[in-house]
Design a protein around this motif. Structure first.
Motif, PDB file in Angstrom:
ATOM      1  N   THR A  35       1.638  -8.570  -0.795  1.00 30.24           N
ATOM      2  CA  THR A  35       0.943  -7.324  -0.460  1.00 30.24           C
ATOM      3  C   THR A  35      -0.169  -7.500   0.574  1.00 30.24           C
ATOM      4  O   THR A  35      -0.627  -6.504   1.153  1.00 30.24           O
ATOM      5  N   THR A 309       6.295  -4.553  -6.365  1.00 35.11           N
ATOM      6  CA  THR A 309       5.986  -4.333  -4.948  1.00 35.11           C
ATOM      7  C   THR A 309       7.149  -3.734  -4.179  1.00 35.11           C
ATOM      8  O   THR A 309       6.993  -3.409  -2.996  1.00 35.11           O
ATOM      9  N   ASN A 312       6.634   0.153  -3.362  1.00 42.74           N
ATOM     10  CA  ASN A 312       5.273   0.549  -3.767  1.00 42.74           C
ATOM     11  C   ASN A 312       5.274   1.318  -5.085  1.00 42.74           C
ATOM     12  O   ASN A 312       4.663   2.379  -5.220  1.00 42.74           O
ATOM     13  N   ARG A 313       5.990   0.771  -6.062  1.00 47.82           N
ATOM     14  CA  ARG A 313       6.107   1.446  -7.361  1.00 47.82           C
ATOM     15  C   ARG A 313       4.766   1.572  -8.073  1.00 47.82           C
ATOM     16  O   ARG A 313       4.521   2.536  -8.794  1.00 47.82           O
ATOM     17  N   PRO A 315       0.409   1.062  -7.846  1.00 51.44           N
ATOM     18  CA  PRO A 315      -0.753   0.820  -6.987  1.00 51.44           C
ATOM     19  C   PRO A 315      -1.344  -0.555  -7.297  1.00 51.44           C
ATOM     20  O   PRO A 315      -1.450  -0.957  -8.451  1.00 51.44           O
TER      21      PRO A 315
END
Length: 378
Positions: A35, A309, A312-313, A315
């Protein structure tokens, strides 16, 4: 002098803290790689230094527990069996699971090397290999196995084995001092500077066993002060490395972390023997499960990170990273509780049901060089 302890709860605490540091380190590097976000403000960037504690602890425990076995060939079978059942069964289980995951299509670009016939054999036998093993973290166990083999020679032939350990450590120091970068080979693999920490662990065991020779070691204030200094050096150096600060780059890691780790182990063992140290039960439990946590957490965290990741499931923030790290610890503890500990107990009981080894008379047993006249370890 009090009899030798069979279990140091203070050192179980060190195992627990070392394992937790490695878990949070891997959580940080895995999520940073996926990320670009650095979890926990980067404070665990050098959490891999927990392995330094593991190596010193390993040298200490093996030398302390088996000091009376030196020069007693009849004990080598028990030694090998105990080491085998402690290390290999769980490694084989997690390696089989990792192999299955890779064959199902998961894994990164390096999995081709892991799935080669040679890579699979090396992974299961814990032999040196140029790339990563099926279970990445088992790289450290390959050094453990080599140290165990050298120590077994000391059980067969006390002086021969101990001199081989000394010569191994001297060779590692010589290679480091030369500044040469050796090309990859089995010999070069076992001459890495981090292996000096096994020697520091053996030396630590000698100090604890022969503590009657050193009057200062009976003073809990001096021992406690040494412990505080060692912890401050270890943690301070860890933070310096975590944030890539200048100033310590010229100091070799085996001095920066190995020596303070040895001081920590000796100090805690002495305080434990004097019954001046109480360890929270949670840390004792985590220490007992540290091997399983170490084996299982990396794969667990890697799979969770890959899922979370993708698209973007979830935060990304420190609360999520903490939850992932705790999940890795939970699965490691579950593996220990449901698989590793029952399997180890079963295999250990099988040895107890086997015929006892031939009795060796005391006159035939040379005194272990670790032991003073008024104190003998287990």
């Amino acid at each position: 002098m009090k009899p030798a302890k069979e279990k140091f709860e203070s050192l179980e605490m060190v195992r627990a803290l070392a394992a937790l540091a490695v878990v949070f380190f891997h959580t940080q590097i895995i999520f940073t790689g996926r990320t670009g976000i650095v979890p926990f403000a980067g404070v665990f960037g050098a959490g891999s230094r927990g392995v330094d504690l593991f190596f010193v602890l390993s040298g200490f425990i093996i030398a302390y527990v088996h000091a009376n076995d030196l020069g007693r060939p009849g004990r080598v079978g028990h030694y090998f069996y105990a080491r085998f059942i402690r290390i290999y069964p769980s490694v084989w289980i997690v390696s089989l699971l990792a192999l299955g995951v890779y064959l199902l299509g998961f894994g990164g670009a390096d999995k081709a090397g892991k799935l080669s016939p040679g890579g699979i054999v090396d992974s299961f036998l814990l032999l040196p290999q140029p790339g990563d093993a099926l279970v990445n973290v088992t790289w450290s166990l390959k050094f453990e196995i080599f140290f165990y083999l050298l120590f077994s020679i000391a059980i067969l032939r006390r002086l021969v084995g101990l001199w081989l350990i000394v010569l191994w450590q001297a060779a590692v120091l010589a290679v480091y001092a030369s500044g040469r970068q050796l090309e990859w080979s089995w010999v070069a693999y076992y001459l890495r500077p981090i292996t000096l920490e096994f020697g520091l662990g053996v030396l630590s065991a000698w100090v604890v066993i022969n503590r009657a020779r050193f009057a200062a070691l009976a003073n809990p204030w001096l021992v406690g002060g040494a412990l505080a200094v060692a912890v401050a050096i270890f943690v301070g150096a860890d933070l310096v490395q975590a944030y890539d600060l200048a100033g310590l780059a010229a100091v070799p890691d085996f001095l920066l972390f190995g020596v303070p780790a040895a001081m920590i182990v000796v100090s805690l063992a002495l305080l434990d023997i004097q019954r001046r140290f109480r360890v929270p039960r949670l840390l004792v439990m985590l220490g007992g499960a540290s091997y399983s946590i170490y084996l299982v957490h990396f794969s667990t965290i890697s799979l969770l990170a890959a899922f979370m990741t993708r698209g973007n499931r979830v935060p990304m923030n420190d609360a999520v990273f903490l939850a992932v790290a705790l999940t890795g610890i939970f699965f490691g503890f579950a593996f220990h509780h449901w698989i590793d500990r029952p399997l180890h107990r079963f295999l250990r009981n099988r040895e107890r049901r086997s015929p006892p080894p031939a009795i060796v008379t005391e006159e035939a047993i040379p005194p272990a060089i670790f032991v003073t006249k008024d104190h003998a370890p287990i």
